[in-house]
Design a protein around this motif. Structure first.
Motif, PDB file in Angstrom:
ATOM      1  N   ASP A 225       0.845  -1.193   0.000  1.00  0.00           N
ATOM      2  CA  ASP A 225       0.000   0.000   0.000  1.00  0.00           C
ATOM      3  C   ASP A 225       0.881   1.244   0.000  1.00  0.00           C
ATOM      4  OD1 ASP A 225      -2.233   1.587   0.119  1.00  0.00           O
ATOM      5  OD2 ASP A 225      -2.589   1.289   2.259  1.00  0.00           O
ATOM      6  N   GLU A 226       0.394   2.341  -0.569  1.00  0.00           N
ATOM      7  CA  GLU A 226       1.102   3.625  -0.598  1.00  0.00           C
ATOM      8  C   GLU A 226       2.521   3.460  -1.151  1.00  0.00           C
ATOM      9  OE1 GLU A 226      -0.668   6.050  -0.187  1.00  0.00           O
ATOM     10  OE2 GLU A 226      -2.137   5.795   1.406  1.00  0.00           O
ATOM     11  N   TYR A 227       2.629   2.839  -2.307  1.00  0.00           N
ATOM     12  CA  TYR A 227       3.938   2.503  -2.868  1.00  0.00           C
ATOM     13  C   TYR A 227       4.780   3.735  -3.166  1.00  0.00           C
ATOM     14  CZ  TYR A 227       7.342  -0.243  -5.519  1.00  0.00           C
ATOM     15  OH  TYR A 227       8.499  -0.854  -5.956  1.00  0.00           O
ATOM     16  N   GLN A 228       4.128   4.869  -3.393  1.00  0.00           N
ATOM     17  CA  GLN A 228       4.876   6.097  -3.677  1.00  0.00           C
ATOM     18  C   GLN A 228       5.670   6.572  -2.465  1.00  0.00           C
ATOM     19  OE1 GLN A 228       1.534   6.124  -3.318  1.00  0.00           O
ATOM     20  NE2 GLN A 228       1.170   7.562  -1.652  1.00  0.00           N
ATOM     21  N   ASP A 229       5.375   6.014  -1.290  1.00  0.00           N
ATOM     22  CA  ASP A 229       6.058   6.424  -0.070  1.00  0.00           C
ATOM     23  C   ASP A 229       7.217   5.497   0.305  1.00  0.00           C
ATOM     24  OD1 ASP A 229       4.357   8.581   0.231  1.00  0.00           O
ATOM     25  OD2 ASP A 229       2.952   7.503   1.514  1.00  0.00           O
ATOM     26  N   THR A 230       7.501   4.493  -0.520  1.00  0.00           N
ATOM     27  CA  THR A 230       8.597   3.587  -0.204  1.00  0.00           C
ATOM     28  C   THR A 230       9.954   4.239  -0.461  1.00  0.00           C
ATOM     29  OG1 THR A 230       8.432   2.610  -2.428  1.00  0.00           O
ATOM     30  CG2 THR A 230       7.292   1.465  -0.639  1.00  0.00           C
ATOM     31  N   ASN A 231      10.942   3.816   0.308  1.00  0.00           N
ATOM     32  CA  ASN A 231      12.305   4.300   0.081  1.00  0.00           C
ATOM     33  C   ASN A 231      13.107   3.231  -0.660  1.00  0.00           C
ATOM     34  OD1 ASN A 231      13.213   2.392   2.031  1.00  0.00           O
ATOM     35  ND2 ASN A 231      12.896   3.866   3.685  1.00  0.00           N
ATOM     36  N   LEU A 232      14.387   3.486  -0.857  1.00  0.00           N
ATOM     37  CA  LEU A 232      15.216   2.574  -1.641  1.00  0.00           C
ATOM     38  C   LEU A 232      15.305   1.195  -0.998  1.00  0.00           C
ATOM     39  CD1 LEU A 232      17.084   2.403  -4.165  1.00  0.00           C
ATOM     40  CD2 LEU A 232      18.992   2.926  -2.621  1.00  0.00           C
ATOM     41  N   ALA A 233      15.475   1.150   0.325  1.00  0.00           N
ATOM     42  CA  ALA A 233      15.573  -0.132   1.024  1.00  0.00           C
ATOM     43  C   ALA A 233      14.289  -0.944   0.843  1.00  0.00           C
ATOM     44  CB  ALA A 233      15.855   0.105   2.510  1.00  0.00           C
ATOM     45  N   GLN A 234      13.150  -0.306   1.030  1.00  0.00           N
ATOM     46  CA  GLN A 234      11.864  -1.001   0.885  1.00  0.00           C
ATOM     47  C   GLN A 234      11.659  -1.491  -0.540  1.00  0.00           C
ATOM     48  OE1 GLN A 234       9.814   2.383   2.438  1.00  0.00           O
ATOM     49  NE2 GLN A 234       9.361   1.416   4.405  1.00  0.00           N
ATOM     50  N   TYR A 235      12.059  -0.673  -1.506  1.00  0.00           N
ATOM     51  CA  TYR A 235      11.938  -1.057  -2.909  1.00  0.00           C
ATOM     52  C   TYR A 235      12.707  -2.344  -3.188  1.00  0.00           C
ATOM     53  CZ  TYR A 235      13.350  -1.174  -7.821  1.00  0.00           C
ATOM     54  OH  TYR A 235      13.629  -1.587  -9.095  1.00  0.00           O
ATOM     55  N   HIS A 236      13.949  -2.416  -2.737  1.00  0.00           N
ATOM     56  CA  HIS A 236      14.775  -3.597  -3.008  1.00  0.00           C
ATOM     57  C   HIS A 236      14.264  -4.833  -2.269  1.00  0.00           C
ATOM     58  CE1 HIS A 236      17.867  -2.039  -5.623  1.00  0.00           C
ATOM     59  NE2 HIS A 236      18.035  -0.983  -4.840  1.00  0.00           N
ATOM     60  N   ILE A 237      13.770  -4.650  -1.061  1.00  0.00           N
ATOM     61  CA  ILE A 237      13.238  -5.787  -0.296  1.00  0.00           C
ATOM     62  C   ILE A 237      12.020  -6.372  -0.996  1.00  0.00           C
ATOM     63  CG2 ILE A 237      12.102  -6.448   1.867  1.00  0.00           C
ATOM     64  CD1 ILE A 237      13.872  -4.267   3.229  1.00  0.00           C
TER      65      ILE A 237
END
Length: 344
Positions: A225-237
């Motif tokens: 949810d709220e993918y626009q709020d993810t950071n680089l670490a969350q994106y890679h995970i």
């Protein structure tokens, strides 16, 4: 037709039924994204997917609680209790407690909140006889947090010439040393701060193939949810977790990205379209919350964005009151005026 499908509009219905493969749901404000996410999870369980094979990550405990409650009501049973629904930090802490030994931590590691982290930083600054006004704990903490969200260890931080020059210009050339001492102190104390929960989850999946395979197999369906709020670490995970099945569903809206100051990268939502050749994009454009005047004004503002996923919000609601433009000199003036405009 299942009851949870009956109240969906055409695009919502399509998003719920599209269960296989990468899916990006571009959800405009007030377009019923929570309804879509919960209905999609309920539909997967209805199709026979074991609830513990579904991972849904949110940004707030409130959102996670609401989703679980809605799914329980939809299904009328206790299946929702087995779902992995929670914030990134709560879900990852749950996994890291099981896998802690791989990383050299005890399974009962302590989780430092922001105040705990700042206290450790204050102690280190004092031990190094540094000026606590120059090396203010909140500034150092934010600097370290930003580095971790971009997957920088203290070694990488110290080796980055641009970062070192920036710290020198701010008259804080020793942040790298404080970062190192802080990291070692936390590890020695068997503690992780909130950012470490992301960093260590990434390390677990990147450095331990057996752990990566375990959780890729466990989570057949991943929803964010709220993918626009993810950071680089969350994106890679997320990318690592979903690499086996590629049943990744992200819900977000580039026009609602407002958290860059805390590490969020709007680029993640654009990158998602490039990461998967067969990505399906579904736009939720009907707004159920606001009047027509509000929606039309929002569309005109959003249209000015240079980089965007094109969409056109609309509503069946009435025109509503005209928008008032108010200029305030201070935030206090703005707050006082807002309170005056509120209905009694």
């Amino acid at each position: 037709m299942q009851e949870y499908l009956q109240s969906l509009n055409e695009n919502q219905h399509e998003a719920v039924l599209h269960t296989e493969g990468p899916l990006m749901i571009v959800a405009g404000a007030g377009s019923g994204k929570t309804k879509v996410l919960t209905s999609r999870i309920a539909h997967l369980i209805h199709l026979g997917v074991d609830s513990f094979r579904i991972l849904a990550l949110t940004f707030t405990n409130k959102a996670a609680k609401e989703m679980k409650e809605r799914i329980e009501l939809m299904l009328g049973n206790s299946e929702a209790r087995n779902l992995y629904i929670g914030t990134f930090h709560s879900v990852f802490s749950r996994i890291l407690r099981v896998e802690a030994e791989r990383l050299g931590y005890p399974s009962n590691f302590t989780i430092y909140d922001t105040d705990d982290a700042k206290s450790v930083i204050k102690a280190i600054v004092k031990e190094k006889n540094l000026d606590d006004k120059t090396y203010k704990a909140s500034i150092i903490y934010n600097r370290i947090s930003s580095a971790k969200n971009n997957l920088y260890s203290y070694r990488e931080y110290q080796a980055d010439s641009d970062i070192q020059q920036e710290d020198a210009r701010s008259n804080r050339p020793l942040i790298g040393q404080i970062f190192e001492a802080y990291s070692k102190r936390c590890f020695k104390n068997g503690a992780m701060d909130f950012d470490d929960l992301l960093v260590n989850m990434y390390i677990l999946l990147s450095n331990f193939p057996e752990a990566l395979s375990k959780y890729q197999m466990k989570f057949r369906y991943v929803m964010i949810d709220e993918y626009q709020d993810t950071n680089l670490a969350q994106y890679h995970i997320v990318k690592l977790l979903g690499a086996m099945h590629e049943n990744i569903c992200v819900v977000g809206d580039d026009a609602q990205s407002i958290y860059s100051f805390r590490g969020a990268s709007m680029e993640n939502i654009f990158q998602f379209q490039k990461d998967y050749d067969d990505v399906k994009i579904i736009k939720l454009e009907q707004n159920y919350r606001s009047t027509r005047n509000i929606i039309e004004a929002a569309n005109k503002v959003i249209a000015k964005n240079e980089n965007q996923i094109r969409k056109n919000l609309w509503t069946e609601k009435e025109n509503g009151d005209k928008i008032k433009l108010v200029c305030s000199f201070t935030d206090n003036d703005e707050g006082n005026l807002y309170r005056m405009l509120l209905p009694n």
